[in-house]
Every structure is written in structure tokens, then in C-alpha cells.
Design an enzyme around this catalytic site. Structure first.
Site, mmCIF file in Angstrom:
data_model
loop_
_atom_site.group_PDB
_atom_site.id
_atom_site.type_symbol
_atom_site.label_atom_id
_atom_site.label_comp_id
_atom_site.label_asym_id
_atom_site.label_seq_id
_atom_site.Cartn_x
_atom_site.Cartn_y
_atom_site.Cartn_z
ATOM 1 N N TYR A 46 0.931 -1.588 0.172
ATOM 2 C CA TYR A 46 0.198 -0.300 -0.112
ATOM 3 C C TYR A 46 0.890 1.361 -0.014
ATOM 4 C CZ TYR A 46 -4.318 -2.118 0.753
ATOM 5 O OH TYR A 46 -5.524 -3.029 1.440
ATOM 6 N N GLY A 47 2.366 1.658 0.256
ATOM 7 C CA GLY A 47 2.824 2.279 1.048
ATOM 8 C C GLY A 47 3.241 3.617 -0.374
ATOM 9 N N CYS A 77 -2.700 -0.635 9.309
ATOM 10 C CA CYS A 77 -2.162 0.097 8.527
ATOM 11 C C CYS A 77 -1.175 0.770 8.849
ATOM 12 C CB CYS A 77 -1.949 -0.898 7.226
ATOM 13 S SG CYS A 77 -1.230 -0.064 5.619
ATOM 14 N N ASN A 78 -0.125 0.894 8.143
ATOM 15 C CA ASN A 78 0.004 2.601 8.934
ATOM 16 C C ASN A 78 0.114 3.992 7.188
ATOM 17 O OD1 ASN A 78 2.126 4.078 11.815
ATOM 18 N ND2 ASN A 78 2.071 1.845 10.750
ATOM 19 N N THR A 79 -0.316 3.066 6.634
ATOM 20 C CA THR A 79 -0.335 3.577 5.111
ATOM 21 C C THR A 79 -1.998 4.003 5.048
ATOM 22 O OG1 THR A 79 1.620 2.741 4.193
ATOM 23 C CG2 THR A 79 0.076 3.434 2.513
ATOM 24 N N CYS A 188 5.564 1.761 10.641
ATOM 25 C CA CYS A 188 5.307 0.946 10.230
ATOM 26 C C CYS A 188 5.304 -0.200 10.229
ATOM 27 C CB CYS A 188 6.204 0.963 8.528
ATOM 28 S SG CYS A 188 5.914 -0.088 7.432
ATOM 29 N N THR A 189 3.804 -0.471 9.732
ATOM 30 C CA THR A 189 3.945 -1.988 10.394
ATOM 31 C C THR A 189 5.639 -3.254 10.644
ATOM 32 O OG1 THR A 189 3.406 -2.821 8.091
ATOM 33 C CG2 THR A 189 1.618 -2.347 10.036
HETATM 34 N N1 DGL Z 1 1.612 -2.145 6.433
HETATM 35 C C1 DGL Z 1 2.538 -1.027 5.752
HETATM 36 C C2 DGL Z 1 2.529 0.433 6.228
HETATM 37 O O1 DGL Z 1 2.585 0.422 7.354
HETATM 38 C C3 DGL Z 1 4.072 -1.623 5.064
HETATM 39 C C4 DGL Z 1 3.820 -1.965 4.234
HETATM 40 C C5 DGL Z 1 3.041 -1.681 2.417
HETATM 41 O O2 DGL Z 1 3.208 -0.605 2.028
HETATM 42 O O3 DGL Z 1 1.698 -2.281 2.459
HETATM 43 O O4 DGL Z 1 2.568 1.325 5.952
#
Ligand code: DGL
Length: 271
Positions: A46-47, A77-79, A188-189
Site C-alpha cells: 500500500y505504501g 496498517c500505517n499507510t 510502519c507495521t
Molecule cells: N503495512 C504498510 C504500512 O504500515 C507497509 C507495507 C506496505 O507498503 O503495504 O505502512
């Protein structure tokens, strides 16, 4: 049929396996709660995707989790938290918890010199979600925010103590040292797995804030305030893991993130 009992599971989702670091923290803090986790492995990462796409994916996953009768949702997820949390909260009638507010609050209660670093995906850093909340809650805070996109792959490769990872961290984190931050948010996770090496690179005077632990604590408070928590010791909790794709290494990687053996991962479709 929807039930309203406290026995319903908590939903959690992420773009892939990374959110299992949040699930692990939830399990430690809330051992009686069943958890239904969805990893959107068919559409990871997702990033580096646009906010519109992340909002669409997140809405689809919310629909899936709601159909499975969860009592609360953690956007692990942070994103997704950065781009979609406010919308999901507005559209939902159950508590929806993200990782950003808990991480920011923990950073502000930790810092002494009001110089805070943030590392995350391109999308998280570009969204300005962490930075704007930090500035709102602590005017005058000095923020050093750095996208560190290579780290997700290094963690998935299990290069947690590899010299290449050390070199890359030295490079990424040099501006943190120059800015004399005393607190760094691992936004970020995947990054909690790199904690020992990040700590080594930054030195012992810098405190690392792990959004996984703080999101679990925020969830616990939210469940209590809504009278939704399951009494501890009342039940052996079940963790159900589903994913939108099951690539060859998924189960092994998931076990590493969760820190326990996982059985019966199912592939499901969302959207
Ligand atoms: N899960 C995403 C985050 O915490 C990191 C991996 C991704 O880019 O999907 O931002």
C-alpha cells in the site's frame, strides 16, 4: 444475523503480513479477545499507492469485516491509517482504531527535547498525517520525517541483522542524528522487527515508539469505554487469519510476524 455481544471478534487489517505485529501486541494486552485478521496480500504494497486507491481498498475490507460481525476494527496498517482512517470512522457504527494517534501521543509523552523523528512508507510520510497531528498537539515541535521504503523488503527477506540492512539504516537515519531527535516513531507495521538494529544505529539516548503496542493500548481503552471487552481468563482466544492471496512464503512470514504457529489460513475475496 448481527449479534451485539462482547463475544464478537475484533477485526484487524493490513496490506499484508505486517499488521500481525499489531495483532501480537493485541494478543498480549487482550488475551481473551478473538481476532479476525485480514491481510490484503493480493494488493500489497500500500505504501506507494495513491490515497484514492488506499481508501477504496480500506472500504472494501471494512465491508468484509463488518459482514463477519466484528465488534471493533483496528486499521493495523500505517499507510491505510494515514489515508483512510477518518473516512472509515465517519462511515462506521463500531469503534475504528488506527495506529497514528496512539503513536503520536506516545511520542509526545516520551520526548524531552521536542525533536521527533518519523520513519514510514512513502505514502505515510507524504500524507503528512503524523506530522500535522504532532504539530497540532505540540506547536513548535521539530519533526524529521523520512520515507524508508526499502525497509519493508528487508524485513520480509528476514535481513533483521544483516550488514546491508545496517548500512541502509545508517544512510536513512543520518538526518535523525543530525537533527538530534530524542524520539523516533516506527510508523510502519514492519519496523518493530527492526527495533534492535534501529536502536543500535541511533544509540541508547533515542527512544523508539512502536505503533503496534500503542495501538493495542488504544484499542483496550476504546473497548472499555464502550463496554465491549471480554473478561480476561473467560475464554481461550482464537486468532483467525485470512488473506486475499496466499503466496508461497505467506504462512512462514506470518508466523515470524506473529511469533507463533498459525494453522488454517484461508484465502478470501474482498471488494
Ligand atoms: N503495512 C504498510 C504500512 O504500515 C507497509 C507495507 C506496505 O507498503 O503495504 O505502512
Amino acid at each position: 444475523m448481527k449479534s451485539f455481544s462482547v463475544e464478537r471478534p475484533i477485526g484487524a487489517f493490513d496490506s499484508g503480513v505486517g499488521g500481525l505485529t499489531v495483532v501480537q501486541a493485541m494478543r498480549e494486552l487482550l488475551p481473551a479477545e478473538d481476532i479476525l485478521y485480514l491481510g490484503d496480500t493480493a494488493r500489497v504494497p500500500y505504501g506507494n499507492k495513491s490515497p484514492e486507491t488506499i481508501i477504496r481498498y480500506s472500504r472494501e475490507i471494512m465491508t468484509y469485516l463488518r459482514a463477519n460481525d466484528v465488534k471493533a476494527v483496528v486499521v493495523a496498517c500505517n499507510t491505510a491509517s494515514a489515508h483512510a482512517l477518518a473516512i472509515l470512522q465517519k462511515e462506521s457504527d463500531i469503534p475504528v482504531i488506527g495506529v497514528i494517534v496512539p503513536g503520536v501521543e506516545a511520542a509526545l509523552s516520551t520526548t524531552r527535547n521536542k525533536r521527533i523523528g518519523i520513519i514510514g512508507t512513502q505514502g505515510t510520510i507524504q500524507s503528512d498525517a503524523y506530522q500535522s497531528l504532532l504539530r497540532r498537539l505540540q506547536p513548535g515541535v521539530v519533526i524529521t520525517a523520512i520515507p524508508t521504503p526499502l525497509l519493508v523488503s528487508l524485513v520480509e527477506e528476514d535481513w533483521l541483522s544483516h550488514k546491508a540492512t545496517h548500512l541502509i539504516l545508517e544512510e536513512y537515519l543520518a538526518p535523525m542524528k543530525a537533527a538530534q531527535v530524542d524520539t523516533v516513531v516506527l510508523a510502519c507495521t514492519h519496523y518493530p522487527l527492526l527495533k534492535p538494529m534501529v536502536q543500535r544505529v541511533l544509540g541508547p539516548s533515542v527512544t523508539l515508539v512502536d505503533s503496534a503496542q500503542n495501538a493495542a493500548a488504544a484499542l483496550a481503552r476504546e473497548l472499555t469505554s464502550h463496554g465491549l471487552n471480554r473478561p480476561p481468563g473467560s475464554h481461550t482466544a482464537q486468532i483467525t487469519i485470512r488473506a486475499t492471496d496466499l503466496p508461497a512464503q505467506f504462512a512462514r512470514l506470518a508466523e515470524r510476524f506473529l511469533g507463533q504457529e498459525i494453522k488454517g489460513i484461508q484465502q478470501v475475496a474482498v471488494g
